[in-house]
Structure formats: structure tokens, C-alpha cells
Design a protein around this motif. Structure first.
Motif, short mmCIF file in Angstrom:
data_model
loop_
_atom_site.label_atom_id
_atom_site.label_comp_id
_atom_site.label_asym_id
_atom_site.label_seq_id
_atom_site.Cartn_x
_atom_site.Cartn_y
_atom_site.Cartn_z
N SER A 85 12.48 8.88 15.51
CA SER A 85 12.60 9.20 14.09
C SER A 85 14.03 9.58 13.75
O SER A 85 14.44 9.50 12.59
CB SER A 85 11.58 10.26 13.65
N ASP A 86 14.83 9.94 14.74
CA ASP A 86 16.26 10.17 14.48
C ASP A 86 16.93 8.94 13.87
O ASP A 86 17.81 9.06 13.01
CB ASP A 86 16.99 10.55 15.78
N THR A 206 7.24 11.08 14.30
CA THR A 206 7.77 10.65 15.59
C THR A 206 6.65 10.49 16.61
O THR A 206 5.61 11.14 16.51
CB THR A 206 8.80 11.66 16.12
C1 LIG Z 1 12.10 16.03 17.73
C2 LIG Z 1 12.41 15.95 16.30
C3 LIG Z 1 12.76 14.74 15.70
C4 LIG Z 1 13.20 13.56 16.52
O1 LIG Z 1 12.30 12.80 17.04
P1 LIG Z 1 12.69 11.45 17.77
O2 LIG Z 1 11.63 10.56 17.29
O3 LIG Z 1 12.61 11.76 19.22
O4 LIG Z 1 14.05 10.97 17.36
C5 LIG Z 1 12.94 14.69 14.33
N1 LIG Z 1 12.82 15.81 13.59
C6 LIG Z 1 12.53 16.99 14.12
C7 LIG Z 1 12.43 18.19 13.25
C8 LIG Z 1 12.32 17.10 15.49
O5 LIG Z 1 12.07 18.29 16.03
#
Ligand SMILES: *Cc1c(COP(=O)(O)O)cnc(C)c1O
Length: 367
Positions: A85-86, A206
Motif C-alpha cells: 500500500s506504500d 494492505t
Molecule cells: C504497514 C502500513 C502501511 C504499509 O503497508 P505496505 O502494504 O506494506 O506498504 C501503510 N500504512 C500504514 C499506516 C501502515 O502501518
């Protein structure tokens, strides 16, 4: 180097230690493996000889978008997927912010948002969250941001905002509200039901936390077809590899498996919170897969030096947690991810040893 890059320091992720023997309670990973359906889907895609890897994946990750749309009862035009999700958050910042379009966020919240905004040369508007987990919806509405990141449940506090609170922001804020629901599967509520009513709502999810696929890098966003089409212009043409695409789709199929592991993690969370409270610790109410905990000390139950010393002591004993000293609200706490019951027992044992050795009391007498 561009001026925006020169002005920006990189995001600091939680430590990923080399070598074995560590108990990792620092990056909110899942202590249980992904569903067996996920493993089977990856093996099927790979085949005996990996021949499928010769070919580019579906550019739009079409089957995975469809699976996510079905899962949420929405249409495929309302979904985009990303390399974690990043990646989706990065697309949102790049698509909707620049030097004249500020980015808003709660403070404290996920420390990646200001990094992404800085790279777009966007100025940052921060709205404070209280330790009770509340914020001023009018301050969000009035902050003149083009896009506002709101983490729900909040990271790193763990508290969840009510649907009414989110609606009160949506009704007043005329920019795009991104509700980052990385931890929503561990919470009692989510905001996906509001998507059809509010075209300025974007929800990100995510697979890294609840679906135990942090190493696979899969995430997605739900939004209006217009917002999704804009994000599609900005993303890499093949932003998700073949294995990640099938892994994500298989994970969404096995709801029974994930309901079980999520229920186990929530039960461990509540048991750990009760154990610490019974020992006089301060524990913030959490609807995520982590707890914000503050050790008891002689003079007050909230002390930043005590949290820093405990962090070190745990690390020396190969238990990794996270300490956020930059913000006065989070400084007295450690953020402890929920592991399995055995891992939490080790954490409690080492924390007890620290307290018994006079950890916080020693600090109180020196300072
Ligand atoms: C872990 C986290 C993400 C990132 O998730 P990924 O899919 O691993 O990039 C995004 N937002 C928050 C608030 C998180 O804690």
C-alpha cells in the motif's frame, strides 16, 4: 539532485535484523503464515520450471482488482492495486500534491506521509490527535490541503475513529480524504460503506498485516472511478509482479482462515493488554495488531527516558519493539506488535525483569 529530493530525508523503516533468534515485535508483521491457498497459488503460477516468469504480468493486475472489487462489493473501476500500500500512497501523493497543493495528515501518524509529500515539493499541514484518540474535524476541513491522510485505526496510537467522525470530516473537507485502513481488519468497523456516498473518499488497504504477506508487497485502494483513472496514469506499467498478483487474489478467497488468525491475534492483544495493566502499566486501547504501552515508574507512569531504556533492554534481550521519541505524545510509550502467545510471554518476562531490576525507578532517581 532535485531541490525536493535534496530537502527530504528518507523514510526510516523498522529494523529487519539479520540472523536468527530475534522476536520481532517492531513492524506489525503477522506472527502466523499466510493461508495455504496463497502458497498453492504461488506454486501453481510458478509451475515446475518458472516458465510463466518469462512473460510480463497483467499490466493492470486485472484478476486481482476484480477479486478486491468482489470482496468489497464494488466495481473493478473503483480499485487500483499496488506494490504494497506504500506504492498506492506514493501514487496518491504524486497524483494529487505539488508545490501549490499541500498535503494534510494527523500528528502523530504514519511517518511515510511527510516523506512522500516532501518529494512532491508539497507543504505539510498537521492536525494533532490527542492521546485519547480524538482530533478536530474543523481543523482538517480548514487546513487547505488538497489531500489528507487519515490513518484509521490510527498508527501509531492504535485507537480507531468512529464512522461518524470520519463522516464529519468528509462532509466538511473539500479535498481528497485518504483513509489508510492498514489495520482495519483488526478493528470493529471500517469505512468502506461510505465510498458510494462520498466521491472525495479514498480507502487504502494492505496485505502486509492481516494477510501475512508483508514480504510479497501487495496493497490496494478503493475510490471513485475518476480518482482510480488518475492514479492509473501515474503508476508503473507493471507495478505488481505475477506472484504477488495471484497471492493477493488467493488471500481474499480464504476468509475462514483469516477470520481465525485475526481472532487469535485480537485475543492475544487483549490478554497482553490485561497482563500489563495488571502490573500497573499504561496501555492505550487498541483496535490494531499492536499496543502502545508505557512502563510504570516511580514519579509518573509516563516517562520518555523510561521507554527509551526499556526499548534498549528488550533489544539487548533480542526482542525488537518500536520507540517514537520525536513526538511528546508517543515518547513515553513503546509500540509492541502482537506476536504469537509464546512471543508475548517472552516479552512480558523480559519486561518484568527490567521492572524488577528497578528500571524505571533507577531512572527516576538519577534524573
Ligand atoms: C504497514 C502500513 C502501511 C504499509 O503497508 P505496505 O502494504 O506494506 O506498504 C501503510 N500504512 C500504514 C499506516 C501502515 O502501518
Amino acid at each position: 539532485m532535485s531541490a525536493a529530493v535534496a530537502a527530504q530525508s528518507a523514510y526510516t523503516p523498522g529494523e529487519q535484523p539479520q540472523g536468527g533468534g530475534w522476536i520481532k515485535l517492531n513492524t506489525n508483521e503477522n506472527p502466523y503464515p499466510p493461508s495455504p491457498l496463497v502458497v498453492a497459488a504461488i506454486q501453481r503460477e510458478l509451475g515446475g520450471d518458472g516458465a510463466s516468469l518469462r512473460l510480463y504480468p497483467s499490466p493492470k493486475s486485472a484478476p486481482l482488482r476484480l477479486a478486491a472489487a468482489r470482496f468489497h462489493g464494488t466495481n473493478v473501476e473503483n480499485v487500483i492495486v499496488g506494490n504494497g500500500s506504500d506504492d498506492v500512497l506514493n501514487l496518491l501523493a504524486r497524483t494529487f500534491s505539488d508545490a501549490s497543493r499541500p498535503v494534510g495528515m494527523l500528528d502523530p501518524s504514519y511517518s511515510l506521509y511527510p516523506v512522500l509529500s516532501g518529494l512532491c515539493a508539497a507543504s505539510v499541514r498537521r492536525v494533532p490527535v490527542s492521546i485519547e484518540g480524538d482530533f478536530d474535524a474543523d481543523a482538517v476541513a480548514g487546513c487547505a490541503a488538497n489531500i489528507f491522510f487519515l490513518t484509521n485505526p490510527n498508527a501509531p496510537l492504535g485507537t480507531a475513529f468512529s464512522r461518524e467522525k470520519i463522516e464529519s470530516v468528509l462532509a466538511r473537507f473539500d479535498g481528497l480524504l485518504v483513509v489508510d485502513e492498514a489495520y482495519a481488519p483488526f478493528a470493529n468497523a471500517d469505512t468502506t460503506g461510505l465510498l458510494s456516498e462520498y466521491p472525495n473518499l479514498v480507502i487504502t488497504r494492505t496485505f502486509s498485516k492481516a494477510y501475512a504477506l508483508a514480504g510479497m508487497r501487495v496493497g490496494y485502494a478503493l475510490a471513485s472511478a475518476e480518482v482510480i483513472a488518475a492514479l492509473d496514469r501515474v503508476r508503473d506499467s507493471y507495478n505488481l509482479d505475477r506472484l504477488a498478483q495471484v497471492a493477493g487474489a488467493a488471500a481474499l478467497e480464504d476468509t475462514a482462515y483469516y477470520e481465525r488468525t485475526i481472532a487469535t491475534i485480537k485475543a492475544t492483544r487483549e490478554a497482553t493488554a490485561a497482563a500489563l495493566q495488571g502490573r500497573g502499566w499504561r496501555v492505550l486501547p487498541s483496535q490494531a495488531n499492536f499496543l502502545m504501552v508505557s512502563p510504570p515508574s516511580e514519579r509518573s507512569i509516563s516517562s520518555a527516558p523510561a521507554a527509551a531504556a526499556l526499548f534498549q533492554f528488550l533489544k539487548e534481550n533480542k526482542v525488537l519493539t518500536r520507540h517514537f521519541p520525536q513526538n511528546p505524545l508517543t515518547a513515553p510509550f513503546l509500540r509492541v506488535s502482537i506476536g504469537n502467545d509464546a512471543e508475548m510471554a517472552v516479552f512480558l518476562d523480559i519486561a518484568d525483569k527490567w521492572v524488577a531490576a528497578g528500571g524505571a525507578a533507577q531512572l527516576a532517581s538519577v534524573s
